[in-house]
Design a protein around this motif. Structure first.
Motif, PDB file in Angstrom:
ATOM      1  N   SER A 243       0.830  -1.206   0.000  1.00  0.00           N
ATOM      2  CA  SER A 243       0.000   0.000   0.000  1.00  0.00           C
ATOM      3  C   SER A 243       0.865   1.258   0.000  1.00  0.00           C
ATOM      4  O   SER A 243       0.597   2.215  -0.741  1.00  0.00           O
ATOM      5  CB  SER A 243      -0.923  -0.002   1.219  1.00  0.00           C
ATOM      6  OG  SER A 243      -1.769  -1.136   1.206  1.00  0.00           O
ATOM      7  N   ILE A 244       1.910   1.259   0.836  1.00  0.00           N
ATOM      8  CA  ILE A 244       2.809   2.419   0.884  1.00  0.00           C
ATOM      9  C   ILE A 244       3.510   2.614  -0.455  1.00  0.00           C
ATOM     10  O   ILE A 244       3.645   3.738  -0.955  1.00  0.00           O
ATOM     11  CB  ILE A 244       3.834   2.240   2.015  1.00  0.00           C
ATOM     12  CG1 ILE A 244       3.123   2.262   3.376  1.00  0.00           C
ATOM     13  CG2 ILE A 244       4.900   3.332   1.960  1.00  0.00           C
ATOM     14  CD1 ILE A 244       4.033   1.945   4.541  1.00  0.00           C
ATOM     15  N   ALA A 245       3.951   1.509  -1.074  1.00  0.00           N
ATOM     16  CA  ALA A 245       4.612   1.599  -2.380  1.00  0.00           C
ATOM     17  C   ALA A 245       3.653   2.126  -3.440  1.00  0.00           C
ATOM     18  O   ALA A 245       4.029   2.950  -4.295  1.00  0.00           O
ATOM     19  CB  ALA A 245       5.152   0.231  -2.778  1.00  0.00           C
ATOM     20  N   ALA A 246       2.394   1.676  -3.397  1.00  0.00           N
ATOM     21  CA  ALA A 246       1.408   2.137  -4.382  1.00  0.00           C
ATOM     22  C   ALA A 246       1.123   3.631  -4.211  1.00  0.00           C
ATOM     23  O   ALA A 246       1.048   4.385  -5.203  1.00  0.00           O
ATOM     24  CB  ALA A 246       0.119   1.331  -4.245  1.00  0.00           C
ATOM     25  N   ILE A 247       0.974   4.075  -2.951  1.00  0.00           N
ATOM     26  CA  ILE A 247       0.716   5.498  -2.698  1.00  0.00           C
ATOM     27  C   ILE A 247       1.909   6.347  -3.124  1.00  0.00           C
ATOM     28  O   ILE A 247       1.750   7.418  -3.733  1.00  0.00           O
ATOM     29  CB  ILE A 247       0.390   5.718  -1.217  1.00  0.00           C
ATOM     30  CG1 ILE A 247      -0.935   5.028  -0.861  1.00  0.00           C
ATOM     31  CG2 ILE A 247       0.322   7.198  -0.882  1.00  0.00           C
ATOM     32  CD1 ILE A 247      -1.253   5.057   0.614  1.00  0.00           C
ATOM     33  N   ALA A 248       3.138   5.874  -2.818  1.00  0.00           N
ATOM     34  CA  ALA A 248       4.336   6.618  -3.212  1.00  0.00           C
ATOM     35  C   ALA A 248       4.442   6.712  -4.738  1.00  0.00           C
ATOM     36  O   ALA A 248       4.785   7.767  -5.283  1.00  0.00           O
ATOM     37  CB  ALA A 248       5.574   5.951  -2.633  1.00  0.00           C
ATOM     38  N   THR A 249       4.145   5.616  -5.422  1.00  0.00           N
ATOM     39  CA  THR A 249       4.188   5.625  -6.889  1.00  0.00           C
ATOM     40  C   THR A 249       3.168   6.593  -7.456  1.00  0.00           C
ATOM     41  O   THR A 249       3.450   7.348  -8.407  1.00  0.00           O
ATOM     42  CB  THR A 249       3.920   4.208  -7.431  1.00  0.00           C
ATOM     43  OG1 THR A 249       4.886   3.310  -6.878  1.00  0.00           O
ATOM     44  CG2 THR A 249       4.008   4.187  -8.942  1.00  0.00           C
ATOM     45  N   LEU A 250       1.961   6.604  -6.869  1.00  0.00           N
ATOM     46  CA  LEU A 250       0.921   7.521  -7.338  1.00  0.00           C
ATOM     47  C   LEU A 250       1.324   8.977  -7.129  1.00  0.00           C
ATOM     48  O   LEU A 250       1.151   9.821  -8.027  1.00  0.00           O
ATOM     49  CB  LEU A 250      -0.386   7.220  -6.602  1.00  0.00           C
ATOM     50  CG  LEU A 250      -1.591   8.113  -6.943  1.00  0.00           C
ATOM     51  CD1 LEU A 250      -1.936   7.983  -8.421  1.00  0.00           C
ATOM     52  CD2 LEU A 250      -2.778   7.763  -6.069  1.00  0.00           C
ATOM     53  N   LEU A 251       1.885   9.283  -5.947  1.00  0.00           N
ATOM     54  CA  LEU A 251       2.301  10.657  -5.664  1.00  0.00           C
ATOM     55  C   LEU A 251       3.424  11.100  -6.597  1.00  0.00           C
ATOM     56  O   LEU A 251       3.430  12.238  -7.091  1.00  0.00           O
ATOM     57  CB  LEU A 251       2.739  10.780  -4.208  1.00  0.00           C
ATOM     58  CG  LEU A 251       1.630  10.620  -3.156  1.00  0.00           C
ATOM     59  CD1 LEU A 251       2.218  10.675  -1.751  1.00  0.00           C
ATOM     60  CD2 LEU A 251       0.573  11.695  -3.325  1.00  0.00           C
TER      61      LEU A 251
END
Length: 261
Positions: A243-251
């Motif tokens: 989840s953290i990796a997905a949010i970081a990628t989106l940002l």
């Protein structure tokens, strides 16, 4: 009710037998929730000023629910004394930071007036900042050791107090604490690969230096034991990491899109 087994080991030369003591924890979720709710509300209303009283109340509850031979642990800390000590510590760190900033600005200005455009200016500024950071690190480690000493000395069982470290081991405690801080930095660099070893060193530090009266604690766990525990917990952390990796990628994608657009 949770039951563990605590083994009280005496000195090998004392001739006494080992004694197995049952340790029970009788805390209830509803009881702690009410304590947590009141502590949180009062801390928010007082803008954090109630925090020492909340901490003492929480520790008294948890330690009082630990039962050894039908007797609970006691915590005699004075929240008012904790509050004033926290105020003094906060002011001390604020003054130290302000002094470091003023010293850096003063030395930088003096060198710029003395030698304009010299490479000495940024080097001197970096050196001053490094020295201030080292002083702050040393003060922080000393404060943490003192906090461990205080909490241990305020905890007792049947009027016999616990302790942390001894007078002749203070410098060794400080060195170990500094190493633990450096180890946390290495954990960050290793992307968490050193986390099991860091957790083992921290737990060993906390237990090996504790004592009950004059009887020291022992710590027999190995780094491999902590590696196995972390490997078992890894599947539980994978969703959070994903989840953290997905949010970081989106940002990052949004940031690059705004920048390029």
């Amino acid at each position: 009710m949770t039951e563990l087994e605590a083994v009280a080991r005496s000195d090998e030369n004392s001739g006494r037998k080992q004694e197995s003591i049952a340790v029970n924890f009788s805390g209830r979720t509803g009881e702690y929730f009410s304590i947590w709710l009141v502590n949180t509300a009062l801390t928010l209303v007082s803008i954090g000023l109630y925090m020492p009283w909340a901490r003492v109340r929480t520790r008294r509850y948890f330690l009082g629910q630990i039962r050894l031979q039908d007797s609970g642990l006691d915590y005699q800390a004075n929240p008012r004394a904790m509050f004033f000590s926290w105020v003094v510590i906060g002011l001390g760190f604020t003054l130290l930071s302000s002094f470091g900033d003023l010293l850096t600005m003063g030395l930088t200005s003096a060198v710029q007036l003395w030698v304009k455009g010299s490479w000495i200016v940024p080097l001197l500024s970096a050196a001053v900042v490094g020295v201030i950071l080292l002083i702050q690190l040393g003060a922080l480690t000393w404060l943490l050791v003192q906090s461990l000493r205080y909490n241990a000395s305020q905890t007792s069982f049947r009027n016999l107090r616990f302790g942390f470290g001894s007078g002749e081991a203070r410098f060794r405690l400080w060195k170990e604490m500094v190493f633990l801080f450096v180890l946390q930095f290495l954990v960050f660099i290793s992307l968490g690969l050193l986390q099991p070893y860091a957790a083992w060193r921290w737990r060993r530090f906390l237990i090996r230096h504790r004592r009950f009266g004059t009887t020291p604690f022992t710590f027999t766990a190995k780094p491999s034991d902590f590696r196995r525990l972390h490997l078992r917990a890894l599947p539980l952390l994978l969703p959070a990491i994903a989840s953290i990796a997905a949010i970081a990628t989106l940002l990052l994608t949004v940031a690059f899109s705004i920048r390029s657009g």
